[in-house]
Design a protein around this motif. Sequence first.
Motif, PDB file in Angstrom:
ATOM      1  N   GLY A  31      -4.463  -2.814  10.090  1.00  0.00           N
ATOM      2  CA  GLY A  31      -3.644  -2.898   8.674  1.00  0.00           C
ATOM      3  C   GLY A  31      -2.103  -3.465   8.892  1.00  0.00           C
ATOM      4  O   GLY A  31      -1.413  -3.240   8.157  1.00  0.00           O
ATOM      5  N   GLY A  32      -1.793  -3.749  10.135  1.00  0.00           N
ATOM      6  CA  GLY A  32      -0.637  -4.167  10.369  1.00  0.00           C
ATOM      7  C   GLY A  32       0.011  -5.610   9.619  1.00  0.00           C
ATOM      8  O   GLY A  32       1.359  -5.699   9.269  1.00  0.00           O
ATOM      9  N   ALA A  33      -0.863  -6.165   9.055  1.00  0.00           N
ATOM     10  CA  ALA A  33      -0.503  -7.365   8.129  1.00  0.00           C
ATOM     11  C   ALA A  33       0.071  -6.947   6.618  1.00  0.00           C
ATOM     12  O   ALA A  33       0.634  -7.637   5.893  1.00  0.00           O
ATOM     13  CB  ALA A  33      -1.726  -8.367   8.058  1.00  0.00           C
ATOM     14  N   VAL A  34      -0.505  -5.763   6.081  1.00  0.00           N
ATOM     15  CA  VAL A  34      -0.346  -5.264   5.045  1.00  0.00           C
ATOM     16  C   VAL A  34       0.473  -3.870   4.850  1.00  0.00           C
ATOM     17  O   VAL A  34       0.816  -3.527   3.868  1.00  0.00           O
ATOM     18  CB  VAL A  34      -1.665  -5.087   4.246  1.00  0.00           C
ATOM     19  CG1 VAL A  34      -2.100  -6.591   4.076  1.00  0.00           C
ATOM     20  CG2 VAL A  34      -2.652  -4.337   4.951  1.00  0.00           C
ATOM     21  N   LEU A  35       0.657  -3.069   5.946  1.00  0.00           N
ATOM     22  CA  LEU A  35       1.286  -1.831   5.888  1.00  0.00           C
ATOM     23  C   LEU A  35       2.319  -1.990   6.720  1.00  0.00           C
ATOM     24  O   LEU A  35       2.505  -2.385   7.881  1.00  0.00           O
ATOM     25  CB  LEU A  35       0.412  -0.835   6.321  1.00  0.00           C
ATOM     26  CG  LEU A  35      -0.983  -0.435   5.261  1.00  0.00           C
ATOM     27  CD1 LEU A  35      -1.985   0.471   6.266  1.00  0.00           C
ATOM     28  CD2 LEU A  35      -0.300   0.268   4.110  1.00  0.00           C
ATOM     29  N   GLU A  36       3.438  -1.277   6.075  1.00  0.00           N
ATOM     30  CA  GLU A  36       4.776  -1.140   6.893  1.00  0.00           C
ATOM     31  C   GLU A  36       4.347  -0.128   8.146  1.00  0.00           C
ATOM     32  O   GLU A  36       4.912  -0.356   9.311  1.00  0.00           O
ATOM     33  CB  GLU A  36       5.784  -0.411   6.080  1.00  0.00           C
ATOM     34  CG  GLU A  36       7.134  -0.311   6.710  1.00  0.00           C
ATOM     35  CD  GLU A  36       8.401   0.187   5.672  1.00  0.00           C
ATOM     36  OE1 GLU A  36       9.134   0.707   6.277  1.00  0.00           O
ATOM     37  OE2 GLU A  36       8.004   0.166   4.375  1.00  0.00           O
ATOM     38  N   VAL A  37       3.780   0.849   7.661  1.00  0.00           N
ATOM     39  CA  VAL A  37       3.106   1.786   8.936  1.00  0.00           C
ATOM     40  C   VAL A  37       1.807   1.653   9.113  1.00  0.00           C
ATOM     41  O   VAL A  37       1.063   2.083   8.071  1.00  0.00           O
ATOM     42  CB  VAL A  37       3.551   3.226   8.548  1.00  0.00           C
ATOM     43  CG1 VAL A  37       3.076   4.174   9.834  1.00  0.00           C
ATOM     44  CG2 VAL A  37       5.154   3.383   8.467  1.00  0.00           C
ATOM     45  N   PRO A  38       1.201   0.733  10.077  1.00  0.00           N
ATOM     46  CA  PRO A  38      -0.278   0.746  10.145  1.00  0.00           C
ATOM     47  C   PRO A  38      -1.150   2.051  10.272  1.00  0.00           C
ATOM     48  O   PRO A  38      -0.352   2.862  10.799  1.00  0.00           O
ATOM     49  CB  PRO A  38      -0.206  -0.266  11.480  1.00  0.00           C
ATOM     50  CG  PRO A  38       1.025  -0.968  11.386  1.00  0.00           C
ATOM     51  CD  PRO A  38       1.993   0.258  11.251  1.00  0.00           C
ATOM     52  N   VAL A  87       4.333  -2.280 -10.683  1.00  0.00           N
ATOM     53  CA  VAL A  87       5.467  -2.254 -10.018  1.00  0.00           C
ATOM     54  C   VAL A  87       5.419  -1.476  -8.832  1.00  0.00           C
ATOM     55  O   VAL A  87       5.727  -1.770  -7.629  1.00  0.00           O
ATOM     56  CB  VAL A  87       6.618  -1.785 -10.712  1.00  0.00           C
ATOM     57  CG1 VAL A  87       7.873  -1.899 -10.090  1.00  0.00           C
ATOM     58  CG2 VAL A  87       6.927  -2.611 -12.059  1.00  0.00           C
ATOM     59  N   ASP A  88       4.425  -0.187  -8.929  1.00  0.00           N
ATOM     60  CA  ASP A  88       4.532   0.576  -7.698  1.00  0.00           C
ATOM     61  C   ASP A  88       3.406   0.222  -6.965  1.00  0.00           C
ATOM     62  O   ASP A  88       3.199   0.524  -5.533  1.00  0.00           O
ATOM     63  CB  ASP A  88       3.936   1.827  -8.346  1.00  0.00           C
ATOM     64  CG  ASP A  88       4.862   2.822  -9.196  1.00  0.00           C
ATOM     65  OD1 ASP A  88       4.530   2.929 -10.263  1.00  0.00           O
ATOM     66  OD2 ASP A  88       6.060   2.804  -8.677  1.00  0.00           O
ATOM     67  N   ARG A  89       2.680  -0.856  -7.189  1.00  0.00           N
ATOM     68  CA  ARG A  89       1.646  -1.260  -6.315  1.00  0.00           C
ATOM     69  C   ARG A  89       2.009  -2.490  -5.220  1.00  0.00           C
ATOM     70  O   ARG A  89       2.633  -3.355  -5.710  1.00  0.00           O
ATOM     71  CB  ARG A  89       0.359  -2.248  -7.440  1.00  0.00           C
ATOM     72  CG  ARG A  89      -0.851  -2.263  -6.571  1.00  0.00           C
ATOM     73  CD  ARG A  89      -1.672  -3.363  -7.363  1.00  0.00           C
ATOM     74  NE  ARG A  89      -1.155  -4.553  -7.594  1.00  0.00           N
ATOM     75  CZ  ARG A  89      -1.139  -5.368  -8.938  1.00  0.00           C
ATOM     76  NH1 ARG A  89      -1.718  -4.809  -9.903  1.00  0.00           N
ATOM     77  NH2 ARG A  89      -0.583  -6.448  -8.921  1.00  0.00           N
ATOM     78  N   PRO A  90       1.930  -2.134  -3.893  1.00  0.00           N
ATOM     79  CA  PRO A  90       2.205  -2.990  -3.000  1.00  0.00           C
ATOM     80  C   PRO A  90       1.785  -4.309  -3.092  1.00  0.00           C
ATOM     81  O   PRO A  90       0.106  -4.371  -3.359  1.00  0.00           O
ATOM     82  CB  PRO A  90       2.100  -2.088  -1.755  1.00  0.00           C
ATOM     83  CG  PRO A  90       0.877  -1.320  -2.045  1.00  0.00           C
ATOM     84  CD  PRO A  90       1.030  -0.988  -3.604  1.00  0.00           C
ATOM     85  N   VAL A  91       2.420  -5.396  -2.688  1.00  0.00           N
ATOM     86  CA  VAL A  91       1.573  -6.666  -2.593  1.00  0.00           C
ATOM     87  C   VAL A  91       0.229  -6.784  -1.838  1.00  0.00           C
ATOM     88  O   VAL A  91      -0.717  -7.427  -2.105  1.00  0.00           O
ATOM     89  CB  VAL A  91       2.537  -7.669  -2.108  1.00  0.00           C
ATOM     90  CG1 VAL A  91       1.811  -9.154  -1.722  1.00  0.00           C
ATOM     91  CG2 VAL A  91       3.671  -8.001  -2.894  1.00  0.00           C
ATOM     92  N   GLY A  92       0.369  -6.037  -0.640  1.00  0.00           N
ATOM     93  CA  GLY A  92      -0.800  -5.959   0.112  1.00  0.00           C
ATOM     94  C   GLY A  92      -2.156  -5.513  -0.330  1.00  0.00           C
ATOM     95  O   GLY A  92      -3.318  -5.686   0.065  1.00  0.00           O
ATOM     96  N   ALA A  93      -2.050  -4.795  -1.433  1.00  0.00           N
ATOM     97  CA  ALA A  93      -3.105  -4.347  -2.196  1.00  0.00           C
ATOM     98  C   ALA A  93      -4.065  -5.232  -2.667  1.00  0.00           C
ATOM     99  O   ALA A  93      -5.345  -5.252  -2.666  1.00  0.00           O
ATOM    100  CB  ALA A  93      -2.703  -3.372  -3.308  1.00  0.00           C
ATOM    101  N   LEU A 143      -4.336   2.194   0.786  1.00  0.00           N
ATOM    102  CA  LEU A 143      -4.346   1.127   1.627  1.00  0.00           C
ATOM    103  C   LEU A 143      -4.675   1.709   3.287  1.00  0.00           C
ATOM    104  O   LEU A 143      -5.446   1.150   4.043  1.00  0.00           O
ATOM    105  CB  LEU A 143      -3.071   0.499   1.582  1.00  0.00           C
ATOM    106  CG  LEU A 143      -2.840  -0.598   0.188  1.00  0.00           C
ATOM    107  CD1 LEU A 143      -1.435  -1.228   0.282  1.00  0.00           C
ATOM    108  CD2 LEU A 143      -4.031  -1.560   0.458  1.00  0.00           C
ATOM    109  N   ASN A 144      -4.012   2.927   3.180  1.00  0.00           N
ATOM    110  CA  ASN A 144      -4.310   3.690   4.933  1.00  0.00           C
ATOM    111  C   ASN A 144      -5.627   3.556   5.258  1.00  0.00           C
ATOM    112  O   ASN A 144      -5.908   3.493   6.153  1.00  0.00           O
ATOM    113  CB  ASN A 144      -3.151   4.719   4.932  1.00  0.00           C
ATOM    114  CG  ASN A 144      -3.583   5.498   6.310  1.00  0.00           C
ATOM    115  OD1 ASN A 144      -4.561   6.391   6.297  1.00  0.00           O
ATOM    116  ND2 ASN A 144      -2.745   5.327   6.952  1.00  0.00           N
ATOM    117  N   SER A 145      -6.231   4.043   4.157  1.00  0.00           N
ATOM    118  CA  SER A 145      -7.918   4.327   4.346  1.00  0.00           C
ATOM    119  C   SER A 145      -8.479   2.894   4.117  1.00  0.00           C
ATOM    120  O   SER A 145      -9.506   2.740   5.014  1.00  0.00           O
ATOM    121  CB  SER A 145      -8.308   5.236   3.190  1.00  0.00           C
ATOM    122  OG  SER A 145      -7.854   6.539   3.253  1.00  0.00           O
ATOM    123  N   ALA A 146      -8.257   2.044   3.239  1.00  0.00           N
ATOM    124  CA  ALA A 146      -9.198   1.005   3.192  1.00  0.00           C
ATOM    125  C   ALA A 146      -9.056   0.002   4.196  1.00  0.00           C
ATOM    126  O   ALA A 146      -9.956  -0.568   4.588  1.00  0.00           O
ATOM    127  CB  ALA A 146      -8.663  -0.135   1.867  1.00  0.00           C
TER     128      ALA A 146
END
Length: 232
Positions: free
Chosen positions: A195-202, A4-10, A52-55
């Motif tokens: 990461g603009g497509a997967v992160l709220e704050v790129p 549940v904690d994992r964002p879809v973008g992962a 995700l910020n790193s990946a």
Amino acid sequence: MTDVDRPVGAGVVFGERLGVAEGFVRLLAEHGVERGLIGPREVERLWDRHVLNSAVVGEAIPEGAVVVDVGSGAGLPGVPLAIARPDLSVTLVEPMARRVAWLDEVVETLALSSVTVVRGRAEEPAVRSRVLGADVVTARAVAPLAKLAGWCLPLVRQGGHLVALKGASAAEEIDRDRAAVARVGGGEPRVEVLGGAVLEVPTTVVLIERVKPATGRERPRRARKDQGAHRG
């Protein structure tokens, strides 16, 4: 950490290696605070703010690149990069023994065969002799741009890049430290948002190409033959 904690973008970023990324998040959530790697408030923000910020930095790294992550600490950004991009050869450089022990454990637990751990500082001749000629050097929350360029650009091959993860002050740092970057062989720094497509704050990074050798006293000293570095 639960699904549940994992964002879809992962799933988009890690694909079939999502399970490995979940393993890394789990290790950080279970041990990161007690081992002084992350603050208590960061546990709930591990996916977006850290992993995700790193990946997504992989968007700025060419296929098959040799990557050196300076001041890797908890393994950021190097470990998420290596998980998301198994084509990369990643070396994690970290001076603190307890963090090196952590990185060794992560590499072994997650079976990250493309990752090497080296204990030391980027400016040390013994470390430089191990990692010279990288295609890309990454660093996250390590130092102001002038110092960072002085430590990292000597490790980069000519035509390679320093990719420094920075925040909102990136443009100000470039204005302040442009001359210092040029002295150590860097080209004109530029800001990119990833990461603009997967992160709220790129993720904001400063990219600096190694365009020429360092000048004068900025050149790294030749490494002594009797100096070595830790291999995890």
